[in-house]
Design an enzyme around this catalytic site. Structure first.
Site, PDB file in Angstrom:
ATOM      1  N   ASP A  83       0.695  -1.243   0.141  1.00  0.00           N
ATOM      2  CA  ASP A  83      -0.023   0.135  -0.100  1.00  0.00           C
ATOM      3  C   ASP A  83       0.792   1.664   0.124  1.00  0.00           C
ATOM      4  OD1 ASP A  83      -1.960   1.447  -0.012  1.00  0.00           O
ATOM      5  OD2 ASP A  83      -2.373   1.137   2.583  1.00  0.00           O
ATOM      6  N   SER A 222     -11.577   4.118   2.969  1.00  0.00           N
ATOM      7  CA  SER A 222     -13.205   3.897   2.533  1.00  0.00           C
ATOM      8  C   SER A 222     -13.262   3.440   3.303  1.00  0.00           C
ATOM      9  CB  SER A 222     -13.184   3.289   1.080  1.00  0.00           C
ATOM     10  OG  SER A 222     -13.314   4.139   0.086  1.00  0.00           O
TER      11      SER A 222
HETATM   12 ZN   LIG Z   1      -4.931   4.895   0.361  1.00  0.00          ZN
END
Ligand SMILES: [Zn+2]
Length: 337
Positions: A83, A222
């Protein structure tokens, strides 16, 4: 072994019309929570590690925990994703560690704070795509910047993704997946009121998907920040002020318009922290770490299983046979030949 390329996992999600949650991990309990939720709901999964997680686990602990997950849950396709790689070097080291997917976040400079320019973003992302695809590894890029700062990542400024520039970016870089900035933020404090069209530009997703129908779109930041998880933390001595996350129905709308990967971290953190606070407060004489880590793991499993069902990935673990990275290398070589 069911380690899967993220490209294949997202292609399958597109064919099936569903989204796949990408959940961040830092330790054994989080990996176990995700894998148990995947088994419970029969879901393919993306497990992702930030640079902070890789340094926290000294890389090898995390990688071997991942191998244990793959070994113990052979029926679950698992993609291991870096990530927010801040530089090509970070992505290359992830590839060398055995990750099947990397994110080159060139929307920021290597300090991961300063917004970059378009040419810089194209150059570093293209560099990662060339090396990653040559070994069958998937690449996610980002255009535009999210709000919020987490693990020291982020400029704190929001720059929404421009749809025409997105087309140019995807064509110039050859990425498999594109993280879009639509007004979301990292962390727990995303919105100071329930988000509507003025703060969450879902129409941008629709527009980008129409222009780039075969590029998998990614929604960062999110988490939905459920009120009951925040309330539980505060009930047992926490001090989280009122906040709103991304409503699940907005994410589902995104999934109908090309969103295939949904990044969720904050919800897991909230679930774990609430359960630990509750366990410690209810039994202050207890000092066996398992007495609070077990309920923490169960609480995270429960929120992850709920998201897997809501995103639509539930029931799809057995749909396909994971292709090897060598297979994917040939796939990319064929695509560019
Ligand atoms: Zn991110």
């Amino acid at each position: 072994m069911a380690m899967v390329s993220m490209r294949q996992l997202l292609d399958e999600a597109a064919a099936g019309g569903y989204g796949v949650g990408a959940f961040n991990v830092n330790n054994m309990e989080q990996i176990q929570a995700i894998m148990e939720a995947a088994r419970e709901t029969s879901s393919p999964v993306i497990i992702q590690a930030s640079r902070g997680a890789r340094s926290y686990t000294n890389d090898r602990f995390l990688y071997h925990l991942m191998l244990a997950a793959v070994e113990l849950y052979p029926e679950i396709p698992v993609a291991l994703h870096q990530d927010h790689g801040n530089s090509p070097e970070t992505c290359f080291s992830a590839i060398d560690q055995g990750f099947t997917s990397v994110m080159m976040d060139g929307s920021l400079l290597a300090d991961h704070k300063t917004p970059s320019d378009f040419d810089y973003n194209v150059r570093v992302t293209r560099e990662v795509v060339e090396r990653a695809h040559a070994v069958g590894v998937t690449v996610e890029g980002e255009l535009g910047t999210l709000g919020g700062i987490e693990d020291g990542v982020g400029s704190g400024e929001i720059h929404l993704t421009d749809p025409d520039q997105a087309v140019e970016f995807v064509e110039a870089t050859g990425i498999d997946a594109l993280a879009v900035a639509i007004g979301t933020s990292h962390g727990a404090y995303k919105f100071t009121r329930k988000p509507d069209g003025a703060v969450l530009a879902m129409n941008l997703i629709q527009e980008i998907h129409e222009k780039l129908p075969t590029t998998h779109l990614v929604m960062h930041g999110s988490s939905s920040v459920p009120k009951d998880l925040v309330d539980l933390i505060n009930q047992y001595g926490g001090e989280i002020r009122q906040t709103w996350g991304v409503p699940v129905d907005e994410i589902q709308l995104g999934i109908r318009h090309g969103v295939r990967k949904i990044n969720v971290d904050t919800d897991s953190r909230l679930a774990i922290t609430g359960a630990i606070r509750k366990a410690m407060s209810e039994d202050p004489g207890e000092f066996d770490p398992r007495s609070y880590l077990k309920p923490a793991r169960a609480a995270m499993q429960s929120v992850i299983a709920e998201r897997m069902t809501q995103f639509g990935q539930a029931g799809h673990a057995g749909d396909y046979e994971p292709r090897s990275l060598a297979d994917m290398r040939d796939f990319y070589a064929g695509a560019t030949a």
